[in-house]
Every structure is written in structure tokens, then in C-alpha cells.
Scaffold this active site. Structure first.
Site, short mmCIF file in Angstrom:
data_model
loop_
_atom_site.label_atom_id
_atom_site.label_comp_id
_atom_site.label_asym_id
_atom_site.label_seq_id
_atom_site.Cartn_x
_atom_site.Cartn_y
_atom_site.Cartn_z
N TYR A 122 16.65 30.46 30.33
CA TYR A 122 15.92 29.54 31.19
C TYR A 122 14.76 28.87 30.47
O TYR A 122 14.49 27.69 30.65
CB TYR A 122 15.44 30.26 32.46
CG TYR A 122 16.53 30.33 33.50
CD1 TYR A 122 17.12 31.54 33.85
CD2 TYR A 122 17.04 29.17 34.08
CE1 TYR A 122 18.15 31.60 34.76
CE2 TYR A 122 18.07 29.21 35.00
CZ TYR A 122 18.62 30.42 35.34
OH TYR A 122 19.65 30.48 36.24
N GLU A 157 35.37 51.26 34.30
CA GLU A 157 35.24 49.81 34.06
C GLU A 157 34.47 49.13 35.18
O GLU A 157 33.54 48.38 34.93
CB GLU A 157 36.63 49.18 33.93
CG GLU A 157 36.59 47.66 33.80
CD GLU A 157 37.98 47.01 33.76
OE1 GLU A 157 38.98 47.73 33.56
OE2 GLU A 157 38.06 45.79 33.94
N ASP A 194 41.29 49.22 34.28
CA ASP A 194 42.46 48.57 34.87
C ASP A 194 43.58 48.54 33.84
O ASP A 194 43.33 48.54 32.63
CB ASP A 194 42.13 47.11 35.25
CG ASP A 194 41.33 47.01 36.53
OD1 ASP A 194 40.77 45.92 36.78
OD2 ASP A 194 41.27 48.01 37.29
#
EC number: 5.6.2.2
Lengths: 332, 382
Positions: free
Chosen positions: B123, B216, B269
Site C-alpha cells: 500500500y 492444508e 487435498d
């Protein structure tokens, strides 16, 4: 033709004219013997010096439409930059003894009432054997084959307009005008010698003139690449100046001041440092732009801005999961 | 890497190793100052040039693998191949200037003794130089350029790792001069892993767990924590909510050193991204190759694996996306992937399908805990 003939500035030709026109009105003689206000030539000046002086006057007098130099347009010497190049064929060449002289004048003029703006066009005047000549195919080919981009110019077209070649440029700065003259002759002139104009020689002559201009005038005819890089110089200078000025290490700041040739006074502000660095960066870019082996524009290179090279699974994950705007989805 | 690594025989790989030093602020500033002085010297020399920035190459071509002979841990590291960023190369000019801009900003933060996150830095750069920085990804990459130029760790630059990871389970964590936190009593949100590596280094850890389970996804972590699965099988749960960040890797590594007998098991996964995550914990990464090699751990693949597919309904399988295939290709070309992992990957690619851990819920919401327990007890991990 008269106007152009004056460009050659050949004293011997002028003498012939006077003899022939023994009973002519004084006006013509006056034209021929008009003193050269712009740059004095002595009798031993070389052909190319004369040609250069001639073109200079031609431009200063708005293509010899005036009797004197136009002072309102050319208030200072700086407004007109002129250079020349001479190429001659070697003894081993199929036509030895050929000489090509090219003179280029660049004037920086505001839009003025007295000058009919030629816009993005340049009339390339041609002379052969000390007389105005038509444009040869060799000359047109030579002009179109030059890499103008390395001089910051883009050629749109070069066409034969009988008594001159007309070059059209793409987007010249509005105040910039380019004038050019090419003269081909055999060194044995006025001996009779038949020859064909040589494209390579003409190209070489013009390039020598262009390089001469660049060499003598820093920042003139910068390649498009160099102009682009120069536009980044202020930002780079700002970053480096930022580091120097936010350091508490006095020895470091002092060394930097020395390298930048700034006084050792503590009161030097960021703008001063930044300007100095920027000057140096631009100067290096301009100097290096004149060198023959310039860094060419790179083909798609390893470091193109936005293209990922090796696929980093982290980046792919980021791209996939960043959509939710969740700060915590950024890895690392 | 300590005792065990020091005793293992590594002759040639040490010479090739290129790493980022962990430095104090004034040392990093000194390096930046040297970069400025060198730049100015060459700029002002009789034959002036605008110098290029030499960066350690973060490409697979410059990566090597160190296979510990006496340890089970292999890790990826980077060697001494350089590439350069140059002002004069078209299309690369902005990238060159970005490196200087980040160096300038880090220098200022170090002078002020501030620490910032990558997000905050983004930013600030976006405000200061919108012409140069348009995405977080670009900022992150430029930071890695600075790491590769100065050869100091990102943390040394004053940039904190994100506070992304979570811990839950049978471990007590105590910051100096603070009360110890019992991570089994933290609820489903767990204990947040700080991005401050110094703080993580100073944590005092005590555990009676027998396993460490790296998860995960956040949702799975929450489910396991809520069900107190770590009490059924005494374990510590850890997640980085996706791709592992340095702070989570750092803490996991500390745990593995402090409690070397605890097997580290990964629950990801069944897709190439899951395997990529596992590999990162296990070997480190090329992207942060100058630092990440320090935090590699011997992580084993618990699930989901190919033989678990029989436990889930056919309709819960989804087709692989193009991104999955990209990741798979990248994994296949990596030299670190062991054979059994390659086989799993091959099955994924051949089937063209993927499966999420959540698919196990089709057997009931408490099935996940049972699945985990069963696999652990059977030592069904590779």
C-alpha cells in the site's frame, strides 16, 4: 534552381556567370557577389565546407527567399545545428574516385509567420557534379535503407519529386525542421567521367552526417529507446537520493557528495542531490546512445515486467485464492 | 539446520550453497549503502555506465538438492548463478527501478526501526509510486529481488512474514515474560502464529503429543480442532491456511528440532496444489530458495491419497483445472519428488480428477477424525 545553385557556393562558377552576363542588370551580379554574412569562407575552403555554408545560408534565409538571414526566427546560433559527412569510394571499388557529400541542418523554430511550415517533411536537395540534379534510384534506396530509429526518427516515405526527394517523417516535434543536401561527384571533375550513383556511398555519407550531428550536440537525434529510458531517470534518481538522505551515516553521505561533486555542506537538500544524479544518468544514456554498439531493444527477455518465468506454485496459489480479498490468502 | 545436519556428510553441496544472511538492521543498511556507492562510483567514473543489479537466479536451473545422508531431510537450495536487472533493457526498465524503490523504502523503515508486513509495504508503494507497483504479487517478487541482491533474509529487511498460520492441540507455547498458552484450549480458531520470526524463535514449547499434523485448509483445521481430535490421538495441529508461509514453516521446523521423535504428517487435498504444498513444507521452495532451505522438514503424506478415493463418492470428484495441470508439470520436472509421490501425481493426471478432503464428510461429520486416527494408527503415510 538559382536559389539552390547558391548552396554550392562555388566561386569559380560565380566568376563564369559574371563573364557571360557582361551586360546584365546589376541585380544578378549583386546576387552572385553578395557577401556571406553567416560564415566567412576563404578561397581554400573544401567543397564540403562550402556546401555546408551554403545550406546554412539557405536555411537561415528561409530557402533563399530572403536576401538576409531571418533574425526573428534565428535569434541565436543555437537554433540551427548543421553537420556534414563525406564518403568516398576506395581504389578497389568498381568505380573508384566517387565522392558523396551530405549536409544536414536541423533548425528548432517556433511556429512563425515568416516561415511556411513544412510540417513533417524534408526536401532532400540533390547535386551531381556541381549542378542541381534529379533524384537517383540509388539515392532513394539509400535514404529508405537507413536505420532512422537509431536517430529517434521514423521515415514514412521517400519519394522522387523530380528536383528533390521528399521525405515524410512520422511525428516530428512541431518545432523541429530538417533540411538535407546530397552532392555526388567524381574527384577528377571537371574531367569527364561517367559513373553510376552508388547507393552504399550515399547511405554512408548521410550516416556520417547524422553521426556527426549526434556527436557534436548532446541530446540531439536521440534514439527512441534512449528517449524512453531517459524518461525514467527522475524516478531512479529520486530513489537513490532518498536512500542517501535518509541515512544517518555521515561518512556515507560525505562519500556520496564527493562522488556527485557536490559541496560537503550539510545543508544540501534532496532536490539538489536528485537533480545531480538525474543529470548524470541522462548524460550517460545520451553518451552511450552515440556509440555504434548500442544496446538494441531486447527481444522478449527473461526480465519482462509481467510475465512469470518459472512457474512458482506459490504464485499460482496466490492467483487462484487472491480473489476473495482476504489478506490472509497471501502466502509468505 | 543444527546438530544432525552438521554431522551429516555434505561436501560438495556446501560449496554450491548460496544463502541469505540473517542480519541486524544496521548491517542491512550498510549493504544498501554499498550498493549506492558502487552505483555512484561507476556513474561518475571516466567511462561512466549505469550499473546492472546482479541477482541470484531463482530458477530451477539454479536450484540444487541437498540429500542429507544421515538425516531424512532433503532440501532445495540455490547456487551461484546470477542474472541481472538492467535499466537499459527495454521492457525491463521498470523492474530495475522497482528494486531501487523497495530498497529505498526498506532503508527508511530500518532507520525508523519499524517492521512492516508485505501488505503494508504494497500500500505504501502503491501510494508513492503507482506507476511502478500495481499488484501485491509484483511487490512480493521485487522483495525477493532485493533479498537476492543484498543476500539478506526478508525478515532482516524489516519485512515481517504474514501472520497466517495457526496452531492447535497438545502444545504449550510461552512467549518470554508472558503466560503460557495451552493450544488445546484455544477453541477452533487456534493460536495465531506471529509473523515476527524473532518472537517465534524465543517461544518456549512443551508438548506431550505423539504426532504433528499439518493441515492444508483452514476449514479442515477448524473442524479437527473443534472436535478435539488432538486429544483422541495426542497431536499438534498446524495450518498455514493454504500455501505455507515462512512463519509457519519456521515454527514447524522449530517443533521438528525440539521434538524430533514426532512424525510430521500432512493432510492435503488430492490435487497437484495439495502436493505442491506438501513439497514446500518438505523441501523448501525455489522462490524463497535463499532462505527457505533452512526450514525444510521431514513431512510425510498422510492423505488424501489415491487409495482413499474408495472412501468417497464418485460424484465428489471434480475435473482437474488448467492451473492444476500447470502445477503438476512444474512438480514433475522437479528433481526432489520421490517415486511414490510421482506415482500419485501420475494417477491424478491420468484420471484428470481431483478430490477435496471435505468429500470425506459424505460418511458423516465425525468421519474425518476417525479417518485420521485410523491412518495414523496404521502408519499409513508415505
Amino acid at each position: 534552381m538559382d536559389h539552390e545553385m547558391l548552396i554550392l557556393k562555388i566561386p569559380s562558377v560565380a566568376a563564369e556567370l559574371v563573364i557571360e552576363r557582361g551586360d546584365a542588370s546589376g541585380l544578378r551580379c549583386e546576387n552572385v557577389f553578395l557577401p556571406n554574412e553567416c560564415s566567412p569562407l576563404n578561397f581554400s575552403s573544401s567543397n564540403v565546407e562550402r556546401l555546408k555554408s551554403g545550406l546554412e545560408e539557405y536555411v537561415l534565409k528561409h530557402r533563399n527567399s530572403l536576401n538576409n538571414k531571418c533574425d526573428s526566427c534565428f535569434c541565436s546560433r543555437e537554433k540551427l545545428k548543421i553537420s556534414s559527412g563525406v564518403a568516398s569510394s576506395m581504389e578497389s571499388h568498381r568505380s573508384p574516385g566517387l565522392i558523396v557529400e551530405a549536409v544536414i541542418a536541423i533548425s528548432e523554430l517556433p511556429e512563425s509567420l515568416c516561415f511556411r511550415s513544412s510540417g513533417n517533411k524534408t526536401e532532400v536537395l540533390h547535386f551531381k557534379d556541381f549542378s542541381p540534379s534529379s533524384v537517383s534510384i540509388a539515392s532513394l534506396n539509400a535514404l529508405t535503407s537507413i536505420d532512422w530509429r537509431s536517430y529517434g526518427l521514423t521515415l514514412v516515405s521517400a519519394v522522387d519529386q523530380v528536383d528533390h526527394a521528399l521525405i515524410e517523417w512520422e511525428s516530428l516535434p512541431p518545432y523541429l525542421h530538417i533540411d538535407m543536401v546530397i552532392h555526388c561527384y567524381h574527384k577528377q571533375y571537371p574531367g569527364k567521367y561517367k559513373y553510376q550513383p552508388d547507393r552504399h556511398l550515399i547511405k554512408k555519407g548521410v550516416k556520417l552526417a547524422l553521426d556527426d550531428l549526434k556527436e557534436k550536440h548532446t541530446g540531439l537525434l536521440l534514439s527512441a529507446h534512449a528517449v524512453k529510458i531517459c524518461s525514467y531517470a527522475p524516478d531512479l534518481a529520486s530513489s537513490i537520493a532518498g536512500i542517501i538522505l535518509s541515512s544517518n551515516d555521515l561518512k556515507f553521505r560525505s562519500k556520496c557528495s564527493t562522488l556527485l561533486e557536490l559541496s560537503q555542506s550539510q545543508a544540501i537538500g534532496k532536490q539538489t542531490v536528485e537533480d545531480r544524479i538525474k543529470e548524470k544518468i541522462i548524460s550517460v544514456i545520451e553518451t552511450n546512445d552515440r556509440k555504434p554498439e548500442k544496446i538494441k531493444e531486447a527481444a522478449p527477455f527473461l526480465f519482462e515486467d509481467d510475465r512469470p518465468q518459472d512457474l512458482d506454485p506459490a504464485d499460482l496459489y496466490l492467483e487462484e485464492h487472491a480473489g476473495g480479498g482476504n489478506v490472509f490468502s497471501f502466502p509468505d | 539446520m543444527d546438530d544432525l545436519s552438521k554431522s551429516s556428510m555434505k561436501f560438495f553441496s556446501d560449496q554450491q550453497l548460496c544463502f541469505a544472511d540473517i542480519l541486524l538492521p544496521h548491517e542491512v543498511q550498510a549493504r544498501i549503502q554499498v550498493a549506492v556507492l558502487n552505483f555512484l562510483k561507476i556513474l561518475s567514473s571516466p567511462d561512466p555506465e549505469i550499473s546492472d543489479l546482479p541477482l541470484i537466479n531463482r530458477k530451477s536451473s539454479n536450484s540444487r538438492v541437498s540429500e542429507g545422508i544421515l538425516t531424512d531431510v532433503s532440501w532445495i537450495f540455490l547456487s551461484h548463478s546470477f542474472c541481472s536487472r538492467s535499466l537499459m533493457k527495454a521492457n525491463a526498465t521498470k523492474a530495475f527501478i522497482r528494486v531501487w524503490k523497495v530498497m529505498e523504502m526498506c532503508f527508511e523503515f530500518l532507520t525508523q526501526e519499524k517492521r512492516v508486513t508485505q501488505r503494508e509495504l504494497f500500500y505504501k508503494l502503491l501510494c508513492d509510486s503507482p506507476h511502478y507497483f500495481s499488484s501485491q504479487l509484483q511487490v512480493n517478487r521485487t522483495i525477493q529481488d532485493v533479498v537476492a541482491l543484498l543476500r539478506c533474509s526478508r525478515y532482516s529487511l524489516g519485512i515481517m512474514a504474514s501472520s497466517k498460520g495457526l496452531v492447535a492441540g497438545r502444545i504449550l507455547l510461552q512467549e518470554p515474560n508472558q503466560e503460557a498458552v495451552d493450544c488445546s484450549a484455544c477453541g477452533s480458531s487456534g493460536y495465531a502464529i506471529s509473523g515476527d520470526l524473532n518472537l517465534l524463535e524465543s517461544l518456549i514449547m512443551k508438548t506431550d503429543a505423539r504426532y504433528i499434523v499439518v493441515v492444508e485448509k483452514h476449514a479442515i483445521f477448524q473442524r479437527l480442532a473443534e472436535d478435539h481430535v488432538f486429544n483422541q490421538i495426542p497431536s499438534i495441529l498446524l495450518t498455514a491456511k493454504g500455501y505455507p508461509d515462512i512463519a509457519t514453516r519456521f515454527l514447524l521446523h522449530r517443533m521438528s528440532r525440539a521434538f524430533p521423535d514426532l512424525p510430521i504428517l500432512a493432510l492435503v487435498d488430492w490435487n497437484p496444489a495439495g502436493l505442491a504444498i506438501l513439497s514446500t513444507y518438505k523441501f523448501g521452495s525455489i522462490g524463497m530458495g535463499l532462505e527457505a532451505y533452512r526450514y525444510a522438514c521431514n513431512v510425510k503424506w498422510l492423505g488424501l491419497r489415491g487409495d482413499d478415493l474408495q472412501l468417497i463418492p464418485q460424484q465428489s470428484l471434480a475435473p482437474l483445472k488448467p492451473r492444476d495441470l500447470q502445477i503438476a508439470r512444474s512438480l514433475i520436472s522437479s528433481t526432489t519428488l520421490q517415486d511414490n509421490y510421482r506415482q500419485e501425481l501420475a494417477v491424478m493426471m491420468q484420471s484428470g480428477q481431483r478430490a477435496e478432503i471435505e468429500a470425506l464428510y459424505s460418511n458423516g461429520y465425525d468421519y474425518l477424525g476417525k479417518y485420521l486416527a485410523k491412518k495414523i494408527v496404521q502408519a499409513n503415510y508415505i
